[in-house]
Design a protein around this motif. Structure first.
Motif, PDB file in Angstrom:
ATOM      1  N   LYS A  33       0.850  -1.185   0.000  1.00  0.00           N
ATOM      2  CA  LYS A  33       0.000   0.000   0.000  1.00  0.00           C
ATOM      3  C   LYS A  33       0.887   1.235   0.000  1.00  0.00           C
ATOM      4  CE  LYS A  33      -3.904  -2.014   2.458  1.00  0.00           C
ATOM      5  NZ  LYS A  33      -4.772  -1.934   3.631  1.00  0.00           N
ATOM      6  N   TYR A  34       0.508   2.204  -0.825  1.00  0.00           N
ATOM      7  CA  TYR A  34       1.184   3.492  -0.877  1.00  0.00           C
ATOM      8  C   TYR A  34       0.207   4.536  -0.344  1.00  0.00           C
ATOM      9  CZ  TYR A  34       4.489   1.182  -3.993  1.00  0.00           C
ATOM     10  OH  TYR A  34       5.425   0.350  -4.529  1.00  0.00           O
ATOM     11  N   TYR A  35       0.695   5.445   0.492  1.00  0.00           N
ATOM     12  CA  TYR A  35      -0.178   6.416   1.163  1.00  0.00           C
ATOM     13  C   TYR A  35       0.018   7.820   0.624  1.00  0.00           C
ATOM     14  CZ  TYR A  35      -1.184   2.671   4.365  1.00  0.00           C
ATOM     15  OH  TYR A  35      -1.607   1.476   4.880  1.00  0.00           O
ATOM     16  N   ARG A  36      -1.086   8.577   0.562  1.00  0.00           N
ATOM     17  CA  ARG A  36      -1.074   9.983   0.155  1.00  0.00           C
ATOM     18  C   ARG A  36      -1.820  10.774   1.211  1.00  0.00           C
ATOM     19  NH1 ARG A  36       0.022  12.969  -4.217  1.00  0.00           N
ATOM     20  NH2 ARG A  36      -1.152  14.889  -4.533  1.00  0.00           N
ATOM     21  N   GLN A  37      -1.145  11.778   1.772  1.00  0.00           N
ATOM     22  CA  GLN A  37      -1.767  12.627   2.785  1.00  0.00           C
ATOM     23  C   GLN A  37      -2.746  13.579   2.120  1.00  0.00           C
ATOM     24  OE1 GLN A  37      -1.257  12.375   6.216  1.00  0.00           O
ATOM     25  NE2 GLN A  37      -3.063  13.662   6.226  1.00  0.00           N
ATOM     26  N   VAL A  38      -3.948  13.622   2.642  1.00  0.00           N
ATOM     27  CA  VAL A  38      -4.971  14.540   2.136  1.00  0.00           C
ATOM     28  C   VAL A  38      -5.112  15.687   3.125  1.00  0.00           C
ATOM     29  CG1 VAL A  38      -6.202  12.820   0.786  1.00  0.00           C
ATOM     30  CG2 VAL A  38      -6.789  13.136   3.169  1.00  0.00           C
ATOM     31  N   PRO A  39      -5.607  16.853   2.668  1.00  0.00           N
ATOM     32  CA  PRO A  39      -5.679  18.020   3.561  1.00  0.00           C
ATOM     33  C   PRO A  39      -6.485  17.769   4.840  1.00  0.00           C
ATOM     34  CG  PRO A  39      -6.103  18.675   1.308  1.00  0.00           C
ATOM     35  CD  PRO A  39      -6.016  17.189   1.314  1.00  0.00           C
ATOM     36  N   VAL A  40      -7.576  17.051   4.749  1.00  0.00           N
ATOM     37  CA  VAL A  40      -8.413  16.804   5.924  1.00  0.00           C
ATOM     38  C   VAL A  40      -8.674  15.307   6.024  1.00  0.00           C
ATOM     39  CG1 VAL A  40     -10.663  17.255   6.977  1.00  0.00           C
ATOM     40  CG2 VAL A  40      -9.512  19.050   5.676  1.00  0.00           C
ATOM     41  N   GLY A  41      -8.489  14.769   7.204  1.00  0.00           N
ATOM     42  CA  GLY A  41      -8.790  13.358   7.420  1.00  0.00           C
ATOM     43  C   GLY A  41      -7.565  12.471   7.305  1.00  0.00           C
ATOM     44  N   PRO A  42      -7.808  11.176   7.393  1.00  0.00           N
ATOM     45  CA  PRO A  42      -6.685  10.227   7.324  1.00  0.00           C
ATOM     46  C   PRO A  42      -6.130  10.141   5.906  1.00  0.00           C
ATOM     47  CG  PRO A  42      -8.768   9.061   7.384  1.00  0.00           C
ATOM     48  CD  PRO A  42      -9.078  10.512   7.570  1.00  0.00           C
ATOM     49  N   PRO A  43      -4.898   9.666   5.761  1.00  0.00           N
ATOM     50  CA  PRO A  43      -4.329   9.541   4.416  1.00  0.00           C
ATOM     51  C   PRO A  43      -5.108   8.514   3.590  1.00  0.00           C
ATOM     52  CG  PRO A  43      -2.801   8.710   6.084  1.00  0.00           C
ATOM     53  CD  PRO A  43      -3.993   9.235   6.794  1.00  0.00           C
ATOM     54  N   THR A  44      -5.166   8.751   2.298  1.00  0.00           N
ATOM     55  CA  THR A  44      -5.755   7.754   1.412  1.00  0.00           C
ATOM     56  C   THR A  44      -4.650   6.801   1.004  1.00  0.00           C
ATOM     57  OG1 THR A  44      -5.345   9.159  -0.499  1.00  0.00           O
ATOM     58  CG2 THR A  44      -7.526   9.308   0.498  1.00  0.00           C
TER      59      THR A  44
END
Length: 174
Positions: free
Chosen positions: A75-86
């Motif tokens: 799994k690769y993660y991307r930080q989003v402005p609000v909430g947990p990373p996708t």
């Protein structure tokens, strides 16, 4: 200094053990399973970056042989402005998508893994349903691209590859 000598001794022992564990290429006992196990143990003992990528590729190979094309390897993660990373998944796939495709068409090693993580983690949307990294120059030049969306799922990695071209034709001059 004592720790340094201990590390050198451990690496020497790992190299000697690898020579004993890995059968000759022409021998009847030279199977992919025993070579994979030896490479994995040597990589774990030595802690070297190059060996680990070989072991990871061999590990992914064995996992994909024993699981379906939709099996999640990473799994690769991307930080989003609000909430947990996708997160976006790398699945075993086929020769046209996923890890098998990337390995076959673009090559798989630790550098490819890092570039995928960087593009997904901090890259810019590329207009092709994925994320890309760019050189810091004007006009922007795309250097690595990921494309998402597979038969396995929308958040799955379809492919990833190196690119050397301007980001968009007709971009305003800097």
């Amino acid at each position: 200094m004592r720790l340094n000598v201990s590390v050198k001794a451990g690496l020497s022992l790992a190299a000697a053990m690898s020579a004993l564990l890995i059968p000759a290429a022409g021998s009847a006992s030279a199977t992919s399973g025993s070579a994979t196990a030896s490479a994995t143990s040597v990589a774990a003992a030595s802690g070297s970056g190059g060996s680990v990528s070989v072991a990871a590729a061999a590990s992914f190979d064995s996992k994909c042989r024993s699981h379906s094309r939709t099996y999640v390897l990473k799994k690769y993660y991307r930080q989003v402005p609000v909430g947990p990373p996708t997160f976006y998944t790398l699945r075993c796939g086929t020769k046209t998508w996923g890890w098998k495709h990337i390995k076959l068409r673009h090559g798989w090693n630790s550098t490819m893994d890092r570039k995928i993580a960087a593009a997904i983690g901090t890259g810019s949307p590329n207009g092709r349903g994925g994320y890309s990294t760019y050189l810091n120059q004007c006009p922007r030049v795309e250097k690595f691209r990921t494309i998402l969306g597979t038969p396995g799922g929308n958040n799955d990695l379809l492919t990833a590859y190196k690119v050397d071209q301007p980001a968009v034709a007709g971009v305003a001059a800097c």
